[in-house]
Design a protein around this motif. Structure first.
Motif, PDB file in Angstrom:
ATOM      1  N   UNK A  22       0.851  -0.850  -0.159  1.00 49.38           N
ATOM      2  CA  UNK A  22       0.063   0.361   0.348  1.00 49.38           C
ATOM      3  C   UNK A  22       0.717   1.104   0.369  1.00 49.38           C
ATOM      4  N   UNK A  23       0.293   1.578  -1.238  1.00 49.63           N
ATOM      5  CA  UNK A  23       1.434   3.065  -1.031  1.00 49.63           C
ATOM      6  C   UNK A  23       0.713   4.789  -0.255  1.00 49.63           C
ATOM      7  N   UNK A  24       1.587   4.946   0.488  1.00 56.94           N
ATOM      8  CA  UNK A  24       0.727   6.270   1.032  1.00 56.94           C
ATOM      9  C   UNK A  24       1.465   7.085   1.718  1.00 56.94           C
ATOM     10  N   UNK A  25       1.492   8.226   1.874  1.00 59.30           N
ATOM     11  CA  UNK A  25       2.233   9.098   1.897  1.00 59.30           C
ATOM     12  C   UNK A  25       2.036   9.521   3.926  1.00 59.30           C
ATOM     13  N   UNK A  26       0.993   8.789   4.250  1.00 56.26           N
ATOM     14  CA  UNK A  26       1.194   8.898   6.494  1.00 56.26           C
ATOM     15  C   UNK A  26       2.205   8.179   6.877  1.00 56.26           C
ATOM     16  N   UNK A  27       2.160   7.829   7.790  1.00 55.89           N
ATOM     17  CA  UNK A  27       3.178   7.396   8.751  1.00 55.89           C
ATOM     18  C   UNK A  27       3.460   6.197   8.536  1.00 55.89           C
ATOM     19  N   UNK A  40      -1.702  12.002  10.815  1.00 59.21           N
ATOM     20  CA  UNK A  40      -1.935  10.705  11.669  1.00 59.21           C
ATOM     21  C   UNK A  40      -1.908   9.512  10.687  1.00 59.21           C
ATOM     22  N   UNK A  41      -1.087   8.382  11.313  1.00 55.57           N
ATOM     23  CA  UNK A  41      -1.629   7.122  10.250  1.00 55.57           C
ATOM     24  C   UNK A  41      -3.533   6.653  10.559  1.00 55.57           C
ATOM     25  N   UNK A  42      -4.298   5.940   9.674  1.00 60.03           N
ATOM     26  CA  UNK A  42      -5.073   5.808   9.608  1.00 60.03           C
ATOM     27  C   UNK A  42      -5.147   4.001  10.450  1.00 60.03           C
ATOM     28  N   UNK A  43      -5.840   3.525  11.686  1.00 63.84           N
ATOM     29  CA  UNK A  43      -6.343   2.100  11.687  1.00 63.84           C
ATOM     30  C   UNK A  43      -7.099   1.766  11.322  1.00 63.84           C
ATOM     31  N   UNK A  44      -7.457   0.331  12.402  1.00 62.06           N
ATOM     32  CA  UNK A  44      -9.029  -0.203  12.080  1.00 62.06           C
ATOM     33  C   UNK A  44      -9.118  -1.287  13.016  1.00 62.06           C
ATOM     34  N   UNK A  45     -10.202  -1.503  13.389  1.00 60.98           N
ATOM     35  CA  UNK A  45     -10.357  -2.742  13.989  1.00 60.98           C
ATOM     36  C   UNK A  45     -10.911  -3.753  12.955  1.00 60.98           C
ATOM     37  N   UNK A  46     -10.522  -5.583  13.437  1.00 59.66           N
ATOM     38  CA  UNK A  46     -10.686  -6.322  12.557  1.00 59.66           C
ATOM     39  C   UNK A  46     -11.973  -6.250  12.191  1.00 59.66           C
ATOM     40  N   UNK A  47     -13.031  -6.280  13.042  1.00 64.79           N
ATOM     41  CA  UNK A  47     -14.282  -5.655  12.741  1.00 64.79           C
ATOM     42  C   UNK A  47     -14.523  -5.295  10.979  1.00 64.79           C
ATOM     43  N   UNK A  48     -13.735  -3.984  11.501  1.00 68.37           N
ATOM     44  CA  UNK A  48     -14.067  -3.215   9.800  1.00 68.37           C
ATOM     45  C   UNK A  48     -12.599  -3.720   8.217  1.00 68.37           C
ATOM     46  N   UNK A  74     -12.344  -6.877   8.098  1.00 62.51           N
ATOM     47  CA  UNK A  74     -13.623  -7.840   8.138  1.00 62.51           C
ATOM     48  C   UNK A  74     -14.593  -7.454   7.291  1.00 62.51           C
ATOM     49  N   UNK A  75     -15.118  -6.470   7.508  1.00 61.55           N
ATOM     50  CA  UNK A  75     -15.630  -5.349   6.306  1.00 61.55           C
ATOM     51  C   UNK A  75     -15.593  -5.334   5.541  1.00 61.55           C
ATOM     52  N   UNK A  76     -14.055  -4.883   5.320  1.00 65.38           N
ATOM     53  CA  UNK A  76     -14.137  -4.622   3.783  1.00 65.38           C
ATOM     54  C   UNK A  76     -14.001  -2.895   4.065  1.00 65.38           C
ATOM     55  N   UNK A  77     -14.083  -2.261   5.234  1.00 67.47           N
ATOM     56  CA  UNK A  77     -13.834  -0.503   5.700  1.00 67.47           C
ATOM     57  C   UNK A  77     -12.203  -0.841   5.258  1.00 67.47           C
ATOM     58  N   UNK A  78     -11.649  -1.067   5.561  1.00 64.46           N
ATOM     59  CA  UNK A  78     -10.167  -0.790   5.449  1.00 64.46           C
ATOM     60  C   UNK A  78      -9.074  -1.602   5.457  1.00 64.46           C
ATOM     61  N   UNK A  79      -7.842  -1.567   4.624  1.00 60.06           N
ATOM     62  CA  UNK A  79      -7.273  -2.630   4.220  1.00 60.06           C
ATOM     63  C   UNK A  79      -6.495  -3.526   5.287  1.00 60.06           C
ATOM     64  N   UNK A  80      -6.321  -5.045   5.060  1.00 56.96           N
ATOM     65  CA  UNK A  80      -5.161  -5.342   6.444  1.00 56.96           C
ATOM     66  C   UNK A  80      -4.630  -4.279   7.400  1.00 56.96           C
ATOM     67  N   UNK A  81      -3.570  -4.814   5.904  1.00 53.18           N
ATOM     68  CA  UNK A  81      -2.447  -3.671   6.996  1.00 53.18           C
ATOM     69  C   UNK A  81      -3.001  -2.303   7.564  1.00 53.18           C
ATOM     70  N   UNK A  82      -4.015  -1.967   8.363  1.00 54.84           N
ATOM     71  CA  UNK A  82      -4.365  -0.709   9.106  1.00 54.84           C
ATOM     72  C   UNK A  82      -5.057  -1.580  10.322  1.00 54.84           C
ATOM     73  N   UNK A  83      -4.741  -3.113  10.233  1.00 52.26           N
ATOM     74  CA  UNK A  83      -5.919  -3.649  11.616  1.00 52.26           C
ATOM     75  C   UNK A  83      -4.723  -3.638  12.470  1.00 52.26           C
TER      76      UNK A  83
END
Length: 313
Positions: A183-188, A222-230, A232-241
């Motif tokens: 995943x290419x991102x300008x975020x930390x 900031x960096x963006x993170x997510x819960x496992x549920x999010x 799994x629901x494909x709101x965010x990529x796996x590497x954000x978990x």
């Protein structure tokens, strides 16, 4: 006694997590670092400058290029003859490699340690971080994985270690590298970010996840993170978990939006210096670990927060 740390890198740059392992290892003895790769001279040069590193071992071979555990394990096991401790960070890299090394050495492993008490005594979390156990071992060799967030990073400059070439082990050909999608991102990078904004399933969709959290992350850098549920629901990529089966983070500021506070998630972020929780349920478990709590609709609270931050940032 001396410690051999296995450096995590991409043949161009050292993963900063390794610097935290150096700090932990320094409590056990002289620190040596193995840089195994293909065309990884720049990494070896960077490692030799790390404060606290006494020696750098460099192994070059085409089959080390992708850091496959099946290829690296025999090399580490061979070099382990001269060391009491073999260590790496408790990232996916270290968790994949070191159990194989421990098996080859028939040596015990202490995983995810958060404190080095002495040469035989270590502290590590159990029960998803709800308790800590003290582990003691008088084994002749110990394999260790280090939770990076529990130790300060060693200074990346100030050292002048000797770099020695070491012979590569033969290719094992037990696995092969197919491809890597990054995943290419300008975020930390999530595990290194000083501020993390995370969202849960309450955001409702990938569109709302991005619509609500991206402006907040942008204004804070900031960096963006997510819960496992999010995830799994494909709101965010796996590497954000973030969580027990995701990444462990400990930023200066962690903002949890629409996150209930399930153990699976809090195990990965409860060491954050300041935790801010936004949830419409006043009984949500996340408020038990939060330093600051906002009870309200995140779809109203977060945009208001962004508006106020833009006035001062």
């Amino acid at each position: 006694m001396s410690v051999l740390i296995i450096a995590e890198h991409d043949n161009q740059q050292l993963n900063p997590a390794t610097l935290h392992a150096v700090t932990a290892a320094a409590k056990l003895g002289e620190v040596h670092v193995l840089v195994a790769g293909s065309g990884a001279a720049a990494v070896a040069d960077a490692v030799k400058q790390v404060a606290g590193v006494g020696k750098v071992l460099r192994a070059e071979a085409a089959h080390y290029a992708e850091g496959l555990a099946e290829e690296l394990a025999p090399l580490v096991a061979r070099l382990a003859t001269d060391y009491r401790y073999i260590a790496a960070t408790a990232t996916a890299f270290g968790k994949n490699l070191l159990p194989r090394v421990a098996a080859l050495l028939d040596a015990p492993q202490v995983s995810d340690l958060t404190e080095v008490v002495d040469g035989q005594t270590f502290v590590r979390p159990i029960y998803a971080g709800n308790a800590f156990e003290t582990v003691q071992s008088d084994a002749e060799k110990l394999v260790l994985t280090v939770r990076a967030t529990a130790f300060d990073a060693a200074a990346a400059s100030g050292g002048n270690a000797e770099v020695l070439e070491t012979e590569a082990t033969p290719a094992q050909n037990l696995s092969r590298f197919v491809s890597r999608e990054l995943t290419q991102s300008e975020r930390p990078e999530l595990t290194q970010a000083k501020i993390v904004v995370s969202g849960g399933r309450a955001l409702g969709s990938a569109e709302k996840f991005n619509e609500v959290l991206t402006p907040l992350a942008d204004v804070l850098g900031a960096a963006i993170g997510a819960t496992r549920a999010a995830v799994d629901a494909e709101y965010a990529p796996n590497d954000a978990q973030v969580g027990q089966t995701g990444k462990v983070v400990a930023p200066q500021l962690y903002i949890a939006a629409g996150i209930s506070g399930a153990i699976q998630h809090t195990a990965g972020m409860q060491d954050s210096k300041v935790i801010v929780a936004i949830n419409k349920d006043p009984e949500a478990p996340i408020f038990n670990i939060a330093d600051y709590g906002i009870v309200g609709d995140l779809f109203e609270v977060v945009p208001q927060l962004v508006g106020e931050l833009k006035k001062v940032v």
